[in-house]
Scaffold this active site. Sequence first.
Site, short mmCIF file in Angstrom:
data_model
loop_
_atom_site.label_atom_id
_atom_site.label_comp_id
_atom_site.label_asym_id
_atom_site.label_seq_id
_atom_site.Cartn_x
_atom_site.Cartn_y
_atom_site.Cartn_z
N GLU A 185 10.69 -3.59 12.37
CA GLU A 185 11.89 -3.06 11.68
C GLU A 185 13.09 -3.12 12.62
O GLU A 185 14.17 -3.59 12.25
CB GLU A 185 11.68 -1.60 11.24
CG GLU A 185 10.53 -1.36 10.29
CD GLU A 185 9.19 -1.12 10.97
OE1 GLU A 185 9.08 -1.40 12.20
OE2 GLU A 185 8.26 -0.65 10.30
N ASP B 200 0.80 -1.23 0.00
CA ASP B 200 0.00 0.00 0.00
C ASP B 200 0.83 1.28 0.00
O ASP B 200 0.28 2.38 0.07
CB ASP B 200 -0.96 -0.01 1.20
CG ASP B 200 -0.23 -0.19 2.53
OD1 ASP B 200 0.92 -0.68 2.52
OD2 ASP B 200 -0.80 0.17 3.56
C1 UGA Z 1 3.47 -0.93 9.12
C2 UGA Z 1 4.51 -2.05 8.90
O1 UGA Z 1 4.70 -2.29 7.53
C3 UGA Z 1 4.03 -3.32 9.56
O2 UGA Z 1 5.04 -4.29 9.46
C4 UGA Z 1 3.75 -3.06 11.00
O3 UGA Z 1 3.11 -4.20 11.54
C5 UGA Z 1 2.81 -1.88 11.18
O4 UGA Z 1 3.28 -0.75 10.48
C6 UGA Z 1 2.72 -1.54 12.63
O5 UGA Z 1 3.73 -1.16 13.20
O6 UGA Z 1 1.62 -1.72 13.21
P1 UGA Z 1 0.88 -0.57 8.31
O7 UGA Z 1 0.85 0.35 7.17
O8 UGA Z 1 0.47 -0.04 9.65
O9 UGA Z 1 2.31 -1.29 8.42
O10 UGA Z 1 0.06 -1.89 8.07
P2 UGA Z 1 -0.48 -2.51 6.73
O11 UGA Z 1 -0.17 -1.72 5.54
O12 UGA Z 1 -1.88 -2.90 7.01
O13 UGA Z 1 0.36 -3.89 6.68
C7 UGA Z 1 1.73 -3.95 6.30
C8 UGA Z 1 1.92 -5.03 5.23
O14 UGA Z 1 1.51 -6.29 5.73
C9 UGA Z 1 1.11 -4.75 3.98
O15 UGA Z 1 1.87 -5.06 2.85
C10 UGA Z 1 -0.09 -5.67 4.11
O16 UGA Z 1 -0.58 -6.11 2.87
C11 UGA Z 1 0.45 -6.82 4.96
N1 UGA Z 1 -0.54 -7.41 5.88
C12 UGA Z 1 -1.33 -6.63 6.67
C13 UGA Z 1 -0.66 -8.78 5.96
O17 UGA Z 1 0.02 -9.51 5.25
N2 UGA Z 1 -1.58 -9.32 6.84
C14 UGA Z 1 -2.39 -8.55 7.63
O18 UGA Z 1 -3.21 -9.11 8.40
C15 UGA Z 1 -2.25 -7.17 7.53
MN MN Z 2 0.53 0.15 5.19
#
Ligand code: UGA
Ligand code: MN
Length: 291
Positions: free
Chosen positions: A230, A147
Amino acid sequence: MALGKSIKMYLTIFVATTCIYMVLYQYHISRQPITSPELLKPPPLYIITPTYRRPEQLAELTRLGYTLKHITNLLWLVIEDANQTSPLVQHTLNRIGVPYIYLIAPMPEKYKKNKKALPRGVSNRNRGLEWLRQNATEGVFYFADDDNTYDISIFEEMRYTKKVSMWPVGLVTKFGVSSPIIRNGTISGYYDGWIGGRKYPVDMAGFAVSVKFLHERPTAQMPFKPGYEEDGFLKSLSPLNVTEIELLASNCTEILTWHTQTKKNENAAPLNMTKYRDTNLVSIHKLLVRK
Ligand code: UGA
Ligand code: MN
């Protein structure tokens, strides 16, 4: 006799001339610039992208995929948090046409209980590391969430990372940006709205690592620890001296990646089949991802 002698002489001259020509030709060849396509190839880039099933999924992958399509010698490791692959994701990846590997890596059930603090994308990224350990020998890898937003120039910059490289990421916390703080050309700390006791308060979109360096750190992993993914991963690469971290984006003075977030969309309502059974809407509805 005289005739025999002169034949011998001519033969000697002929053989000697041929030898001289062969030597000169070999020399000429050795001076030619090397043009083999294999040797001209830049080091490979491995882009590890976690993804998961939701209404926005195909839109995110499409946008990221067409960004990556500008980059040469790139392999896109798309890893879905799921128990099975999705034909819709597969179809989307095929249509984009970026060389890819599509794998699955479900989040372990025990981490799903606390809905507010999920270790998002961690099992996916660790699966990516495992793939690299088994299949890659050189080049650089980068964790690109599905995203986020990426300026393509960052990919050419990160390609030559020796150990770990870092750069600023826009739209992170109320500070608006997360970045290493550079003083006199070296890292003197980190600027991020949430430090949280982390050694590396950086965003997932703000660093890349060399594959060779990963091989030298066989136990490096990302922890299932929300907020500390990270930091935990970078710490697992130790020993790593702060002076060894390469600074990209013009010594961290430019923003080339952004931690963007897409508005969450409702699941699409089911199609009224009595009304639309004989229309195109039947096909279209098969393309919609529902949670
Ligand atoms: C960011 C970091 O990329 C995450 O590693 C971290 O967990 C998060 O911050 C945090 O610190 O809470 P964020 O933009 O908040 O991520 O979260 P998402 O964009 O929803 O998820 C990160 C990535 O993991 C995305 O590529 C998404 O597709 C994937 N994802 C998300 C999963 O594979 N499974 C899930 O249940 C949610
Ligand atoms: Mn994200």
